[in-house]
Design a protein around this motif. Structure first.
Motif, PDB file in Angstrom:
ATOM      1  N   ILE A  94     -12.818   5.346   0.042  1.00 40.71           N
ATOM      2  CA  ILE A  94     -12.414   4.744  -1.226  1.00 40.71           C
ATOM      3  C   ILE A  94     -11.075   4.059  -1.009  1.00 40.71           C
ATOM      4  N   PHE A  95     -11.015   2.773  -1.347  1.00 39.37           N
ATOM      5  CA  PHE A  95      -9.809   1.959  -1.233  1.00 39.37           C
ATOM      6  C   PHE A  95      -9.298   1.607  -2.627  1.00 39.37           C
ATOM      7  N   LYS A  96      -8.000   1.565  -2.767  1.00 37.20           N
ATOM      8  CA  LYS A  96      -7.379   1.059  -3.993  1.00 37.20           C
ATOM      9  C   LYS A  96      -6.420  -0.040  -3.574  1.00 37.20           C
ATOM     10  N   GLU A  97      -6.695  -1.254  -4.013  1.00 39.30           N
ATOM     11  CA  GLU A  97      -5.902  -2.433  -3.669  1.00 39.30           C
ATOM     12  C   GLU A  97      -5.725  -2.558  -2.158  1.00 39.30           C
ATOM     13  N   GLY A  98      -6.818  -2.288  -1.429  1.00 43.87           N
ATOM     14  CA  GLY A  98      -6.825  -2.446   0.026  1.00 43.87           C
ATOM     15  C   GLY A  98      -6.290  -1.272   0.814  1.00 43.87           C
ATOM     16  N   ILE A  99      -5.822  -0.235   0.138  1.00 42.20           N
ATOM     17  CA  ILE A  99      -5.250   0.933   0.814  1.00 42.20           C
ATOM     18  C   ILE A  99      -6.258   2.080   0.790  1.00 42.20           C
ATOM     19  N   LYS A 100      -6.484   2.663   1.957  1.00 39.92           N
ATOM     20  CA  LYS A 100      -7.412   3.793   2.076  1.00 39.92           C
ATOM     21  C   LYS A 100      -6.851   4.979   1.303  1.00 39.92           C
TER      22      LYS A 100
END
Length: 132
Positions: A94-100
């Protein structure tokens, strides 16, 4: 014959409804910005999939809420596979704004130990954390 054509049509729709990513568009997809509410963006979940382990793929992706879902064939994503240290398939990230943010990995038996509720709870936590 009529019913067979209808069944084949439904099956082909189901197969094409899945969104796939490759190394070429991976970074663009995990950084995708779709509004969730109050300028929040939806998290992106990527399932690293292997054809040899098709029986254990994550089947309930259409039931996930408030998330964008993609599947990445590990044979077509060697760069992403290496970058995110994917060793087993299926692996869900799961990524949020490209961050793992969160990783769910299959065990040695190649079965994903997480169920739909656990994955959805993680998505909800990520969405709620970004409200502050």
């Amino acid at each position: 014959m009529k019913y067979l054509n209808i069944i084949l049509l439904l099956l082909s729709f189901n197969l094409t409804a899945q969104n796939w990513v490759t190394d070429e568009n991976f970074d663009n997809k995990i950084n995708e910005r779709q509004a969730f509410g109050d300028d929040q963006t939806l998290p992106v979940i990527v399932e690293f999939y292997a054809k040899f382990n098709d029986a254990n793929k994550f089947e309930e992706w259409s039931k996930l809420e408030n998330v964008i879902y993609y599947r990445a064939d590990i044979a077509l994503c060697p760069v992403a596979k290496k970058k995110y240290r994917v060793r087993m398939a299926p692996t869900l990230i799961i990524f949020k704004e490209g961050i793992k943010e969160i990783v769910f990995k299959a065990g040695l038996d190649l079965v994903l130990p997480a169920d739909l509720n656990e994955i959805q709870e993680s998505i909800n936590e990520i969405n709620n954390a970004s409200k502050f």
